[in-house]
Design a protein around this motif. Structure first.
Motif, PDB file in Angstrom:
ATOM      1  N   LEU A  81      18.226   7.266  12.069  1.00 25.63           N
ATOM      2  CA  LEU A  81      18.839   7.992  13.424  1.00 25.63           C
ATOM      3  C   LEU A  81      19.737   7.309  14.048  1.00 25.63           C
ATOM      4  O   LEU A  81      20.660   7.944  14.343  1.00 25.63           O
ATOM      5  N   PHE A  82      19.661   6.124  14.075  1.00 28.12           N
ATOM      6  CA  PHE A  82      20.832   5.126  14.615  1.00 28.12           C
ATOM      7  C   PHE A  82      22.303   5.482  13.843  1.00 28.12           C
ATOM      8  O   PHE A  82      23.257   5.886  14.434  1.00 28.12           O
ATOM      9  N   SER A  83      22.069   5.514  12.664  1.00 25.57           N
ATOM     10  CA  SER A  83      23.360   5.750  11.817  1.00 25.57           C
ATOM     11  C   SER A  83      23.969   7.090  12.118  1.00 25.57           C
ATOM     12  O   SER A  83      24.914   7.257  11.966  1.00 25.57           O
ATOM     13  N   LEU A  84      22.978   8.248  11.916  1.00 22.68           N
ATOM     14  CA  LEU A  84      23.356   9.446  12.306  1.00 22.68           C
ATOM     15  C   LEU A  84      24.136   9.553  13.577  1.00 22.68           C
ATOM     16  O   LEU A  84      25.268  10.368  13.546  1.00 22.68           O
ATOM     17  N   ILE A  85      23.662   9.137  14.609  1.00 18.79           N
ATOM     18  CA  ILE A  85      24.443   9.089  15.967  1.00 18.79           C
ATOM     19  C   ILE A  85      25.556   8.199  15.803  1.00 18.79           C
ATOM     20  O   ILE A  85      26.834   8.704  16.249  1.00 18.79           O
ATOM     21  N   ASN A  86      25.484   7.119  15.528  1.00 18.44           N
ATOM     22  CA  ASN A  86      26.603   5.877  15.542  1.00 18.44           C
ATOM     23  C   ASN A  86      27.582   6.199  14.744  1.00 18.44           C
ATOM     24  O   ASN A  86      28.931   5.824  14.861  1.00 18.44           O
ATOM     25  N   ILE A 105      21.261   8.338  24.806  1.00 17.07           N
ATOM     26  CA  ILE A 105      22.115   8.807  23.389  1.00 17.07           C
ATOM     27  C   ILE A 105      23.430   8.123  23.328  1.00 17.07           C
ATOM     28  O   ILE A 105      23.931   7.482  22.460  1.00 17.07           O
ATOM     29  N   SER A 106      24.086   8.126  24.480  1.00 15.29           N
ATOM     30  CA  SER A 106      25.511   7.046  24.546  1.00 15.29           C
ATOM     31  C   SER A 106      25.179   5.485  24.013  1.00 15.29           C
ATOM     32  O   SER A 106      26.121   5.235  23.520  1.00 15.29           O
ATOM     33  N   ARG A 107      23.942   5.196  24.481  1.00 15.21           N
ATOM     34  CA  ARG A 107      23.774   3.750  23.942  1.00 15.21           C
ATOM     35  C   ARG A 107      23.674   3.323  22.822  1.00 15.21           C
ATOM     36  O   ARG A 107      24.189   2.653  22.089  1.00 15.21           O
ATOM     37  N   VAL A 108      23.050   4.317  21.972  1.00 15.27           N
ATOM     38  CA  VAL A 108      23.074   4.525  20.570  1.00 15.27           C
ATOM     39  C   VAL A 108      24.541   4.736  19.877  1.00 15.27           C
ATOM     40  O   VAL A 108      24.759   4.096  19.049  1.00 15.27           O
ATOM     41  N   PHE A 109      25.307   5.834  20.567  1.00 16.64           N
ATOM     42  CA  PHE A 109      26.562   6.093  19.992  1.00 16.64           C
ATOM     43  C   PHE A 109      27.564   4.862  20.024  1.00 16.64           C
ATOM     44  O   PHE A 109      28.139   4.568  19.142  1.00 16.64           O
ATOM     45  N   VAL A 110      27.459   4.121  21.100  1.00 20.55           N
ATOM     46  CA  VAL A 110      28.312   2.924  21.281  1.00 20.55           C
ATOM     47  C   VAL A 110      27.863   1.805  20.414  1.00 20.55           C
ATOM     48  O   VAL A 110      28.698   0.810  20.452  1.00 20.55           O
ATOM     49  N   GLY A 111      26.704   1.664  19.791  1.00 21.41           N
ATOM     50  CA  GLY A 111      26.288   0.765  18.804  1.00 21.41           C
ATOM     51  C   GLY A 111      25.453  -0.069  19.671  1.00 21.41           C
ATOM     52  O   GLY A 111      25.220  -1.497  18.892  1.00 21.41           O
ATOM     53  N   ASN A 112      24.952  -0.242  20.766  1.00 21.79           N
ATOM     54  CA  ASN A 112      24.180  -1.258  21.530  1.00 21.79           C
ATOM     55  C   ASN A 112      22.783  -0.780  21.562  1.00 21.79           C
ATOM     56  O   ASN A 112      22.195  -1.984  21.800  1.00 21.79           O
ATOM     57  N   TYR A 141      19.075   0.976  19.111  1.00 24.18           N
ATOM     58  CA  TYR A 141      18.321   1.653  18.195  1.00 24.18           C
ATOM     59  C   TYR A 141      17.909   3.174  19.161  1.00 24.18           C
ATOM     60  O   TYR A 141      17.453   2.910  20.403  1.00 24.18           O
ATOM     61  N   PRO A 142      17.483   4.138  18.507  1.00 24.85           N
ATOM     62  CA  PRO A 142      16.808   5.363  19.225  1.00 24.85           C
ATOM     63  C   PRO A 142      15.340   4.927  19.529  1.00 24.85           C
ATOM     64  O   PRO A 142      15.005   5.504  20.682  1.00 24.85           O
ATOM     65  N   GLY A 143      14.880   3.973  18.831  1.00 31.00           N
ATOM     66  CA  GLY A 143      13.473   3.651  19.375  1.00 31.00           C
ATOM     67  C   GLY A 143      13.488   2.749  20.746  1.00 31.00           C
ATOM     68  O   GLY A 143      12.734   2.935  21.461  1.00 31.00           O
ATOM     69  N   ASP A 144      14.759   1.912  20.796  1.00 23.82           N
ATOM     70  CA  ASP A 144      14.934   1.442  22.241  1.00 23.82           C
ATOM     71  C   ASP A 144      14.875   2.427  23.391  1.00 23.82           C
ATOM     72  O   ASP A 144      14.313   2.094  24.385  1.00 23.82           O
ATOM     73  N   ILE A 145      15.560   3.370  23.047  1.00 24.26           N
ATOM     74  CA  ILE A 145      15.614   4.431  24.049  1.00 24.26           C
ATOM     75  C   ILE A 145      14.331   5.280  24.093  1.00 24.26           C
ATOM     76  O   ILE A 145      13.836   5.337  25.519  1.00 24.26           O
ATOM     77  N   LEU A 146      13.540   5.759  23.442  1.00 18.16           N
ATOM     78  CA  LEU A 146      12.447   6.359  23.463  1.00 18.16           C
ATOM     79  C   LEU A 146      11.367   5.522  23.987  1.00 18.16           C
ATOM     80  O   LEU A 146      10.484   5.822  24.858  1.00 18.16           O
TER      81      LEU A 146
END
Length: 196
Positions: free
Chosen positions: A5-10, A136-143, A145-150
Motif C-alpha cells: 500500500l505504501f508503494s502504491l501511494i508513494n 495520505i500525504s505523509r505516505v505520499f511524501v515517503g515519511n 507507512y499506511p499502518g502508521d497512519i491507521l
C-alpha cells in the motif's frame, strides 16, 4: 500488505509538480492550521462570552496532549523504522530517521478534529476528512507507512472515546476556576468599560 500500500501511494510522487506541491503543503501546513483553528475557537469564546466554547476548546487541547503522549508511549513500545530506512522510496520531504509508528501528524490532526467534533459537528467533520488527507500525504511524501497512519487514528479514536466518557466533563469543571480569572483579565484589557 503495508509496504504494498505504501508503494502504491508513494509511487505517485514525482509524477506531477502540482500534486507534489499540494501533498507537501497538506503534510507540513495543515497540522499548524488545525492548532490555529482551536486557538481561534478558544478566543472566539472570549469575544462572545461563551464559556462552553472556551471550556470545550480547552478540553480539546488537553485531549490533544494526551493523544501525543499516547503516541510517544506506543512508539516506544513498538518501534518501526521509517520507510526510507529499509526501502528505496520516493522521498520528497526529508525527515529524521526516527520512529515511524505511529504518525504524530496523523495523531495530532485527528485528535484536534475529534475534540472539535464533540462541540462543533460540521467543522469537526471537515477536520476529520482533512486529517485523513494529512495521513495520505505523509505516505505520499515517503515519511510513513499506511499502518502508521491507521495505528495513529485507532489510538486517537480509543483515547477520545475514553476521554469523553471519563475525563472531559471533569477537565471542563477544573478549567472553570481558571476561566473566571482569564475572563476578568480579558475584559479588563479589551473591554474595560463593560461588565461581564
Amino acid at each position: 500488505m503495508n509496504y504494498w500500500l505504501f508503494s502504491l501511494i508513494n509511487d505517485m510522487a514525482n509524477q506531477s509538480i502540482v500534486l507534489d506541491a499540494l501533498m507537501i503543503v497538506i503534510s507540513k501546513v495543515v497540522p499548524y492550521i488545525y492548532i490555529f483553528i482551536l486557538a481561534g475557537l478558544y478566543m472566539q469564546g472570549f469575544r462572545t462570552r461563551n464559556f462552553k466554547l472556551r471550556g470545550e476548546s480547552f478540553a480539546t487541547g488537553v485531549l490533544f496532549l494526551i493523544c501525543l503522549l499516547g503516541s510517544f508511549i506506543l512508539g516506544s513500545m513498538f518501534y518501526e523504522n521509517r520507510p526510507f530506512v529499509d526501502h528505496t522510496v520516493v522521498l520528497i520531504v526529508n525527515h529524521a530517521a526516527d520512529a515511524s509508528f505511529p504518525s504524530d501528524h496523523a495523531v495530532g490532526t485527528m485528535a484536534l478534529a475529534c475534540g472539535i467534533l464533540y462541540y462543533r459537528w460540521n467543522l469537526g467533520t471537515w477536520m476529520v476528512y482533512g486529517s485523513i488527507l494529512v495521513g495520505i500525504s505523509r505516505v505520499f511524501v515517503g515519511n510513513h507507512y499506511p499502518g502508521d497512519i491507521l495505528g495513529a487514528f485507532i489510538l486517537v479514536w480509543i483515547l477520545t472515546a475514553l476521554y469523553n466518557k471519563l475525563l472531559r466533563r471533569g477537565v471542563v469543571r477544573v478549567y472553570k476556576g481558571l476561566d473566571r480569572r482569564l475572563m476578568h483579565a480579558y475584559m479588563k484589557r479589551f473591554q474595560p468599560e463593560e461588565r461581564y
